[in-house]
Design a protein around this motif. Structure first.
Motif, mmCIF file in Angstrom:
data_model
loop_
_atom_site.group_PDB
_atom_site.id
_atom_site.type_symbol
_atom_site.label_atom_id
_atom_site.label_comp_id
_atom_site.label_asym_id
_atom_site.label_seq_id
_atom_site.Cartn_x
_atom_site.Cartn_y
_atom_site.Cartn_z
ATOM 1 N N LEU A 65 58.145 13.898 26.028
ATOM 2 C CA LEU A 65 58.862 13.118 27.021
ATOM 3 C C LEU A 65 58.640 11.653 26.701
ATOM 4 O O LEU A 65 57.510 11.243 26.434
ATOM 5 N N PRO A 66 59.680 10.839 26.730
ATOM 6 C CA PRO A 66 59.501 9.439 26.370
ATOM 7 C C PRO A 66 58.672 8.697 27.426
ATOM 8 O O PRO A 66 58.654 9.069 28.593
ATOM 9 N N SER A 67 57.963 7.673 26.981
ATOM 10 C CA SER A 67 57.184 6.855 27.900
ATOM 11 C C SER A 67 57.524 5.398 27.676
ATOM 12 O O SER A 67 57.383 4.881 26.577
ATOM 13 N N ALA A 68 57.954 4.731 28.734
ATOM 14 C CA ALA A 68 58.262 3.313 28.655
ATOM 15 C C ALA A 68 56.994 2.475 28.665
ATOM 16 O O ALA A 68 57.024 1.297 28.382
ATOM 17 N N ARG A 69 55.857 3.071 28.990
ATOM 18 C CA ARG A 69 54.594 2.331 29.131
ATOM 19 C C ARG A 69 53.797 2.213 27.830
ATOM 20 O O ARG A 69 52.895 1.390 27.754
ATOM 21 N N GLU A 70 54.082 3.037 26.833
ATOM 22 C CA GLU A 70 53.304 2.979 25.602
ATOM 23 C C GLU A 70 53.433 1.591 24.977
ATOM 24 O O GLU A 70 54.502 1.025 24.891
ATOM 25 N N GLY A 71 52.269 1.040 24.576
ATOM 26 C CA GLY A 71 52.227 -0.291 23.993
ATOM 27 C C GLY A 71 52.057 -1.398 25.021
ATOM 28 O O GLY A 71 51.870 -2.551 24.659
ATOM 29 N N GLN A 72 52.127 -1.057 26.285
ATOM 30 C CA GLN A 72 51.962 -2.034 27.355
ATOM 31 C C GLN A 72 50.586 -1.910 27.981
ATOM 32 O O GLN A 72 49.919 -0.878 27.867
ATOM 33 N N THR A 73 50.181 -2.973 28.651
ATOM 34 C CA THR A 73 48.932 -2.932 29.395
ATOM 35 C C THR A 73 49.067 -1.912 30.516
ATOM 36 O O THR A 73 50.108 -1.821 31.166
ATOM 37 N N ALA A 74 48.005 -1.133 30.718
ATOM 38 C CA ALA A 74 48.017 -0.129 31.786
ATOM 39 C C ALA A 74 48.254 -0.807 33.128
ATOM 40 O O ALA A 74 47.704 -1.882 33.390
ATOM 41 N N PRO A 75 49.068 -0.197 33.975
ATOM 42 C CA PRO A 75 49.297 -0.754 35.310
ATOM 43 C C PRO A 75 47.988 -0.808 36.107
ATOM 44 O O PRO A 75 47.004 -0.166 35.746
ATOM 45 N N PRO A 76 47.979 -1.561 37.194
ATOM 46 C CA PRO A 76 46.752 -1.690 37.993
ATOM 47 C C PRO A 76 46.211 -0.340 38.472
ATOM 48 O O PRO A 76 46.969 0.574 38.780
ATOM 49 N N VAL A 77 44.892 -0.259 38.503
ATOM 50 C CA VAL A 77 44.205 0.920 39.023
ATOM 51 C C VAL A 77 43.975 0.678 40.509
ATOM 52 O O VAL A 77 43.225 -0.208 40.884
ATOM 53 N N VAL A 78 44.669 1.459 41.329
ATOM 54 C CA VAL A 78 44.541 1.341 42.783
ATOM 55 C C VAL A 78 44.239 2.739 43.308
ATOM 56 O O VAL A 78 45.152 3.547 43.500
ATOM 57 N N LEU A 79 42.956 3.017 43.499
ATOM 58 C CA LEU A 79 42.524 4.357 43.869
ATOM 59 C C LEU A 79 41.657 4.348 45.113
ATOM 60 O O LEU A 79 40.970 3.370 45.391
ATOM 61 N N GLU A 80 41.686 5.477 45.801
ATOM 62 C CA GLU A 80 40.761 5.701 46.909
ATOM 63 C C GLU A 80 39.493 6.323 46.328
ATOM 64 O O GLU A 80 39.521 6.952 45.267
ATOM 65 N N GLN A 81 38.399 6.149 47.030
ATOM 66 C CA GLN A 81 37.111 6.685 46.585
ATOM 67 C C GLN A 81 37.129 8.216 46.606
ATOM 68 O O GLN A 81 37.618 8.817 47.546
ATOM 69 N N PHE A 82 36.610 8.813 45.554
ATOM 70 C CA PHE A 82 36.375 10.247 45.510
ATOM 71 C C PHE A 82 34.922 10.410 45.941
ATOM 72 O O PHE A 82 34.002 10.050 45.196
ATOM 73 N N TYR A 98 38.522 9.389 32.386
ATOM 74 C CA TYR A 98 38.604 8.902 33.766
ATOM 75 C C TYR A 98 39.664 9.721 34.482
ATOM 76 O O TYR A 98 40.809 9.799 34.038
ATOM 77 N N GLY A 99 39.265 10.358 35.568
ATOM 78 C CA GLY A 99 40.146 11.267 36.278
ATOM 79 C C GLY A 99 40.844 10.607 37.450
ATOM 80 O O GLY A 99 40.236 9.829 38.185
ATOM 81 N N VAL A 100 42.109 10.936 37.615
ATOM 82 C CA VAL A 100 42.876 10.518 38.783
ATOM 83 C C VAL A 100 43.311 11.798 39.490
ATOM 84 O O VAL A 100 44.153 12.535 38.977
ATOM 85 N N ASN A 101 42.708 12.055 40.638
ATOM 86 C CA ASN A 101 43.048 13.239 41.430
ATOM 87 C C ASN A 101 44.327 12.923 42.193
ATOM 88 O O ASN A 101 44.359 12.053 43.049
#
Length: 179
Positions: free
Chosen positions: A34-51, A98-101
């Motif tokens: 599946l194509p990804s428009a994000r490859e080669g770009q900086t990862a978007p912000p990490v906005v997570l709730e605490q596990f 790094y896991g994102v639930n």
């Protein structure tokens, strides 16, 4: 002589269009990816709730100078269960994961990890799926290879298998380490 309606050509044109799209899809370099428009770009912000009970991670973690994986998963996801032994093996090798639930209930996610093991260096929860939208997630499981500067080198949609690790993931990790 009978008059022929131009509307009779519509089914033929529609069919030809479908055939054209199928041919384009079949002759892509990798028809399974599946194509990804994000490859080669900086990862978007990490906005997570605490596990609860687990270390979390943030943007700075993704830019700490080391190659790492970010893996989106959920307890309700059967392919996530199938890929889990592969994640455990990578973690045992020392690969930081790094896991994102994703859109999951904390209790179910904890039970999943208690049953199968916890391969994650740190985990956060994306209960509403907002971070996943920014990352361009198609569904779980998905794994991203992130270089030391926080750029996405590869996005792999689907469960990781030993074959995928050897043919796709490791070359991307080596590329990320060499940048």
């Amino acid at each position: 002589m009978a008059k022929i309606s131009p509307l009779m050509a519509v089914p033929v044109v529609v069919f030809a269009g479908f055939v054209g799209l199928a041919l384009v899809g079949m002759f892509r370099e990798d028809p399974e990816s599946l194509p990804s428009a994000r490859e080669g770009q900086t990862a978007p912000p990490v906005v997570l709730e605490q596990f609860t009970g687990k270390p979390s991670f943030d943007d700075a973690t993704l830019r700490d100078g080391t190659v790492k994986l970010v893996n989106y998963w959920a307890s309700w996801c059967a392919p996530c269960r199938a890929e889990h032994p592969t994640l455990e093996a990578l973690s045992a090798e020392g690969v930081p994961i790094y896991g994102v639930n994703y859109k999951d209930q904390q209790d179910n996610a904890e039970a999943f990890l208690n049953e199968l093991g916890d391969p994650y260096t740190a985990i956060g929860r994306d209960e509403k799926g907002r971070m996943a939208i920014d990352w361009g997630l198609y569904g779980v499981p998905e794994t991203y290879v992130i270089d030391g500067e926080g750029k996405i080198v590869l996005r792999f949609a689907g469960p990781l298998t030993s074959s995928v690790v050897e043919k796709t993931l490791r070359p991307a990790m080596e590329k990320a380490a060499g940048q």
